[in-house]
Scaffold this active site. Structure first.
Site, PDB file in Angstrom:
ATOM      1  CG  ASP A  33      -1.732  -1.255   1.389  1.00 25.54           C
ATOM      2  OD1 ASP A  33      -2.142  -1.824   0.366  1.00 25.54           O
ATOM      3  OD2 ASP A  33      -1.935  -1.687   2.537  1.00 25.54           O
ATOM      4  CD  GLU A 205      -9.406  -1.847  -1.737  1.00 25.40           C
ATOM      5  OE1 GLU A 205     -10.053  -1.927  -0.674  1.00 25.40           O
ATOM      6  OE2 GLU A 205      -8.701  -2.777  -2.171  1.00 25.40           O
TER       7      GLU A 205
END
Length: 555
Positions: A33, A205
């Site tokens: 991430d 997302e």
């Protein structure tokens, strides 16, 4: 043919220009991430850390390819509470930004208070304590500065919390007051479902918003953070929308490629963009390097690729293009040697001569500080055995280092005498509470032994003994765990460089995301436990060494 021509042209460029190259991933191992920002000629990256402490590593580079870890944004007990957190809970998906002299990180502490923001004047720290944002629900929050205003963009539930299908999510936004450090105005729905709601897209997302050439761009991940992971893009003439999906989405994915291709890179997505001072664009993103059918123990890693702009839209990869392991350094060419200690076949050695832990190490949840000492015996790590075990959601005596490569080894030298059969100290290869192997020194019938255990199955407390061998001495013991992609081998030695095989062919898939689940990669960990019994026993580690040996990076 297109793929062949691209490979050929790349080779010709290297041959005739003697161009320097760098390796992907730029952060090898469990660094998922990623988020990136630029300040002048300096670049900063942070990544998720989940239930480990300290949280949110901060990396610095001046050229996008040579990286140095300069700190951790959440390195104080008062900032980060990981009590009872599962290994794949904790800190999710940070975003790092810079604006007018201040660095900002927005992140989620899952299962606790939710989304928060921290700030710093210096990215090395100290970073502030969290300011919680209760109105910002969901995950993957981003703080983006556009037209001199701040916006918080994030993943949230379906409209009215009534999903039309499993995985139906939305992207939402608030304006953010950076002086008051709170959201203002009404929540705005930017994306419902994903690129095309009629096709039931899942798990939209990881949003980020930026402006280029009078357009506002919204980049997001879609498809879930597994094999079908993709990166998609929308744009609008207003920061508040409406946002239109690019007809050629996704702009990054590898899900459609042959799984049997050599050295595959998969699961690409969760990107963040950065523009260089000379107007070039690059993306950092997560991806995985599996063996066989999507098995990987290294977790999700951080990669870098150039972004090309065509007809007002960003492109990262197209068609059957694969993520390259090696590519030319960003231009203009850097003058110093490419030597990224976090990429390629990583090497790392610690002789424990400093009085502070290297930034790379991780503790499992908030550490009991009295359990560790670098000063009790100079040149050694002193680790106090404690009743807690790695199977419990507690804070065991555990000092972890990421497995950076599918193939490689970790080794150490330990001085330890067990007072009972319950006491064991050595080294783990650890994925999560119920998925690890433990190579250790202990006693059986009063005699010193080296043992190999497999973690207890879910709901159980007893580990499975896989191998045991008597030792001739109760003094120092050398331990080594060797990763061989699909298997692990475990070695010991009673003299330096005289390794003896304890057991090989141990199932590596047991530690992969596909089997163990979760969002993390495996760690080698210096670890000791008394398995529930009170103790005052100590273990001394003289050094720790890691060496990567992936085939893809060999000259």
């Amino acid at each position: 043919m297109k793929k062949f021509l691209l490979t050929l042209s790349f080779a010709i460029v290297l041959l005739f220009t003697n161009a320097q190259t760098f390796n992907n991933p730029i952060l090898a191992g469990f660094y998922p991430d990623p988020s990136i920002c630029r300040v002048g000629n300096d670049y900063y990256v942070t990544t998720s850390t989940f239930a480990y402490f300290p949280g949110l590593p901060i990396f610095h580079s001046t050229d996008l390819v040579n990286w140095k870890q300069i700190g951790n944004a959440m390195d104080r007990e008062e900032q980060l509470d990981q009590t009872n957190a599962g290994v794949s809970r904790g800190l999710f998906a940070p975003t790092i930004r810079y604006h007018k002299g201040t660095f900002y990180i927005l992140c989620t502490l899952i299962d606790k208070k939710g989304n928060f923001i921290i700030t710093a004047k210096d990215p090395k720290g100290p970073w502030s304590n969290p300011i919680w944002l209760p109105q910002v629900r969901g995950i993957d929050p981003s703080i983006d500065f556009v037209d001199d205003k701040a916006y918080v963009v994030y993943n949230n539930d379906a409209p009215d919390n009534k999903p039309l299908y499993n995985g139906h999510r939305t992207i939402r936004m608030y304006e953010f007051d950076i002086d008051a450090m709170k959201v203002v105005g009404e929540e705005i729905l930017l994306v419902n479902g994903g690129t095309d709601l009629s096709k039931k897209p899942i798990w939209i997302e990881a949003p980020h918003i930026f402006k280029k050439d009078d357009w506002y761009y919204l980049i997001c991940a879609e498809g879930g953070t597994g094999y079908n992971h993709t990166e998609v893009v929308f744009r609008s003439k207003s920061v508040k929308g409406p946002y239109v999906s690019y007809e050629k989405n996704p702009i990054l994915t590898q899900k459609h490629l042959d799984k049997k291709r050599p050295n595959p890179i998969t699961t690409t997505g969760h990107a963040d963009f950065v523009e260089t001072p000379d107007g070039k664009w690059f993306a950092v993103f997560l991806a995985c390097r599996p063996y066989d059918d999507d098995f990987y123990t290294t977790g999700r890693e951080t990669f870098l690729l150039p972004v090309e702009w065509k007809d007002g839209w960003p492109h990262i990869l197209e068609g059957d293009e694969t993520v390259p392991y090696t590519l030319p350094v960003p231009m203009p060419a850097i003058t110093k040697k490419v030597n990224n200690p976090f990429g390629g076949n990583v090497t790392f050695r610690d002789d424990f001569k400093n009085d502070q832990f290297d930034f790379r190490y991780l503790f499992l949840r908030n550490p009991e500080k009295d359990a560790y000492s670098l000063t009790a015996k100079k040149g050694s790590l002193q680790l106090a055995l404690r009743p807690q075990t790695a199977t419990e959601r507690k804070s065991p005596s555990f000092l972890g280092y990421r497995q950076n490569n599918l193939k490689g080894s970790a080794s150490t030298c330990i001085n330890f005498t067990a007072a009972s059969e319950k006491e064991k100290a050595g080294m783990l290869i650890f994925q999560s509470e119920n998925f690890y192997y433990f190579l250790c020194k202990s006693v059986e019938n009063g005699e010193p032994v080296v043992q190999l255990f497999k973690s207890p199955a879910r709901g159980k407390t007893e580990a499975e003994l896989l191998a045991s061998q008597k030792l001739t001495s109760s003094k120092e013991l050398f331990l080594k765990i060797e990763a061989r992609a699909d298997t692990y081998a475990f070695f010991f030695g009673e003299k330096k460089n005289q390794w003896k095989l304890l057991k090989e062919g141990v199932d590596g898939s047991f530690l992969t995301t596909k089997v163990a689940g979760g969002f993390v990669g495996s760690l080698f960990a210096l670890y000791g436990t008394s398995n529930g019994a009170p103790t005052s026993s100590l273990a001394l580690y003289d050094w720790f060494e890691y060496k990567g040996n992936d085939d893809a990076f060999k000259k």
